[in-house]
Design an enzyme around this catalytic site. Structure first.
Site, PDB file in Angstrom:
ATOM      1  N   GLU A 243      11.786  49.970  76.345  1.00 31.05           N
ATOM      2  CA  GLU A 243      12.820  49.045  76.794  1.00 31.05           C
ATOM      3  C   GLU A 243      14.142  49.765  77.044  1.00 31.05           C
ATOM      4  O   GLU A 243      15.007  49.260  77.759  1.00 31.05           O
ATOM      5  CB  GLU A 243      13.056  47.959  75.739  1.00 31.05           C
ATOM      6  CG  GLU A 243      11.880  47.029  75.512  1.00 31.05           C
ATOM      7  CD  GLU A 243      12.161  46.065  74.364  1.00 31.05           C
ATOM      8  OE1 GLU A 243      13.338  46.019  73.913  1.00 31.05           O
ATOM      9  OE2 GLU A 243      11.223  45.390  73.910  1.00 31.05           O
TER      10      GLU A 243
ATOM     11  N   ASP B 272       7.691  60.655  59.823  1.00 30.48           N
ATOM     12  CA  ASP B 272       7.161  61.294  58.629  1.00 30.48           C
ATOM     13  C   ASP B 272       5.849  60.636  58.209  1.00 30.48           C
ATOM     14  O   ASP B 272       5.724  59.406  58.232  1.00 30.48           O
ATOM     15  CB  ASP B 272       8.191  61.173  57.503  1.00 30.48           C
ATOM     16  CG  ASP B 272       7.788  61.892  56.243  1.00 30.48           C
ATOM     17  OD1 ASP B 272       7.624  63.125  56.296  1.00 30.48           O
ATOM     18  OD2 ASP B 272       7.632  61.224  55.202  1.00 30.48           O
TER      19      ASP B 272
END
Length: 562
Positions: free
Chosen positions: A276, A227
């Protein structure tokens, strides 16, 4: 001969799961936005919740979407419908709890659907623990450095620190009452006063959000919609803008509080975390920028994956304007290797079935119903055009039902905070947030057993899922057919270019491999070449023995040359 829209062809569960597991799924994904408070209510309190969403996941699987984006469900006082977050690691009790979130994610994955959650990093709630402590500790508190606290101007600090205006109207600053009762410092809030902006120059803010990312990634989410992704970094010194009516400048200029270059280093750090994890999780930016070219900066290879294409959303139903924004979008995204995105509606703008029912040029928040028959016809055609373009497409809940905006809500039932603040956004976002209908009958047309938090209009049931399911030519079956075809054809969605074809004025025609899309944006029927067999059309198309096709006004048709 006449061609009706194809019959529904929901993909089997195994096919959906296969799509969800493939690499680079997000490059041509169809992502469905769920506004949780308005989707489905499981406990009869009038407010949608996570268990309600979970119960409707099979519907979304059968609709044919690839992923579900959930608007905020975090712990919040709900001053701005959950975009004022008090605790980023908790579910607000009105929506359920963390176990409900975990169950929803697991069920979605079993159905072959991915889950994207909203993240609100520009500001918190004023009930966030950091902000409450900053107020309680008074001037000099180290926690105030995590927000933008400043002394005021004027002889006694009675004036705001600068001239910035809130997106919701009025000044972007609120003065606090200090613990000793005196009038004290001011804090920055680009939105409502209950939404103080974080100071991203403070390292603790970055540390906290990297931890929040890991929390939800460990829960199994497949990505984040960010957002106000363009708002985190403010210009050094918080300089005056030097003008009033600042909202008129949004989208036209780089502002000292929006689209600052420093945001990109934040997203490079975030991308390292995401990479990751296995499973190809993604970031999607809500980034209002002056140009599509600047939007492309957010999706460079080491930053975010997608960015909303607000320029496309705000384009009129006009062939020349649409072609220009399509070309600019594809040309801007191609150098950074990012997919284009296409969207027609969301929780902040008037539904496109109502926007297209009104004359162009009225903006993205419209107060009049317009010609609803015209609006729906154009909305259906616009959907087939959008789904034929290369890249990823977003569908806002209820648009597959052809829902219009509810433009006649009484003042006393409105809840959009911008509605109650002068000189800000129009404040008519409630109209696109009215809970969607599932059945023809019932106190809330199947939304729940206890009514709905915003009143639904009479006749809402005739637009419901139950009323449209299995009905040839209904908007719901048009979406199901379109998404089924898109899933089955590699020449739809993939790629980064279209081959424009010669077409009459007011008509768009382009080829993508063995697929051809023709969209008539005019108010009159037109005759074009028939580019093969009709796959799908938003309205009845007539083919002639001369190898031509007659398209009604405001109609899009898909052909296959195979």
């Amino acid at each position: 001969m006449s061609q009706q829209p194809a019959a529904p062809a929901p993909a089997p569960t195994s096919a959906v799961a296969t799509v969800a597991q493939r690499r680079d799924w997000w490059r041509d994904a169809v992502i469905y936005q769920v506004y949780p408070r308005s989707f489905a209510d499981s406990d009869g309190d009038g407010m949608g919740d996570l268990e309600g969403v979970r119960s409707r996941l099979p519907y979304l699987r059968d609709l044919g979407v690839d992923a579900v984006w959930l608007s905020p469900f975090y712990a919040s006082p709900q001053a701005d419908a959950g975009y004022d977050v008090a605790d980023y690691r908790e579910v607000d009790p009105m929506f359920g709890n963390l176990l409900d979130a975990d169950a929803l994610i697991r069920d979605a994955h079993e159905l072959g659907l991915r889950i994207i959650v909203d993240l609100v990093p520009n500001h918190s709630s004023d009930q966030h623990e950091w902000f409450k402590r900053a107020l309680a500790e008074g001037p000099g508190s180290s926690l105030r450095d995590r927000y933008h606290f400043r002394p005021g101007k004027g002889e006694n600090g009675e004036l705001p620190p600068n001239d910035w205006e809130s997106i919701f109207g009025g000044p972007a600053w609120t003065r606090v009452t200090e613990p000793d009762g005196s009038a004290g410092e001011w804090y920055l809030h680009l939105f409502a006063p209950e939404q103080p902006d974080f100071n991203w120059d403070h390292p603790a803010v970055g540390d906290e959000f990297r931890s929040i990312l890991r929390f939800w990634l460990d829960m199994g989410v497949d990505g984040f919609r960010i957002d106000v992704a363009h708002g985190l970094v403010k210009a050094a010194g918080l300089p005056d803008l030097g003008t009033h009516d600042q909202l008129k400048l949004l989208g036209n200029d780089v502002m000292p509080f929006f689209d600052q270059d420093g945001v990109h280093e934040i997203y490079r750090q975030w991308r390292l975390i995401l990479d990751e994890y296995s499973g190809e999780q993604i970031f999607v930016a809500e980034a209002w920028t002056p140009t599509i070219e600047r939007t492309a900066n957010y999706v460079r290879p080491d930053e975010l994956h997608q960015a909303f294409n607000f320029q496309y959303l705000s384009t009129a139903w006009d062939a020349a304007e649409l072609r220009e924004v399509v070309d600019r979008t594809l040309d801007s995204m191609r150098p950074v290797g990012a997919p284009a995105t296409w969207v027609l509606s969301n929780h902040d703008v008037t539904r496109h079935a109502t926007r297209f029912a009104n004359p162009p040029g009225l903006g993205t928040q419209i107060r009049t119903a317009g010609d609803r028959e015209l609006g729906l016809r154009r909305a259906r055609a616009a959907t087939l055009l959008m789904l034929a373009l290369p890249g990823s497409a977003y569908v806002y809940q209820g648009e597959e039902l052809g829902l219009p905006d509810v433009v006649d809500l009484a003042d006393e039932v409105r809840q959009d905070p911008a509605y109650f603040r002068g000189a800000g956004q129009d404040g008519f976002r409630d109209g696109c947030r009215v809970p969607i209908p599932w059945t023809r009958e019932g106190s809330s047309y199947g939304f729940g057993d206890g009514g709905s938090w915003l009143p639904q209009p009479a006749g809402w049931g005739e637009l419901s899922v139950a009323a449209q399911t299995g009905v040839p030519g209904s908007t719901l079956e048009l979406y199901r057919s379109a998404l089924g075809i898109r899933r089955s054809r590699p020449d739809l969605g993939a790629g980064d270019a279209v081959q424009w074809l010669k077409a009459p004025e007011g008509v768009l025609a382009f080829r993508r491999g063995e697929f051809v899309c023709v969209a008539n944006t005019t108010g009159e029927a037109v005759t074009t070449l028939a580019y093969g067999r009709v796959l799908l059309a938003s309205d009845e198309v007539t083919e002639t023995d001369a190898g031509e096709a007659k398209l009604p006004a405001d109609t899009t048709v898909w052909f296959t040359t195979a």
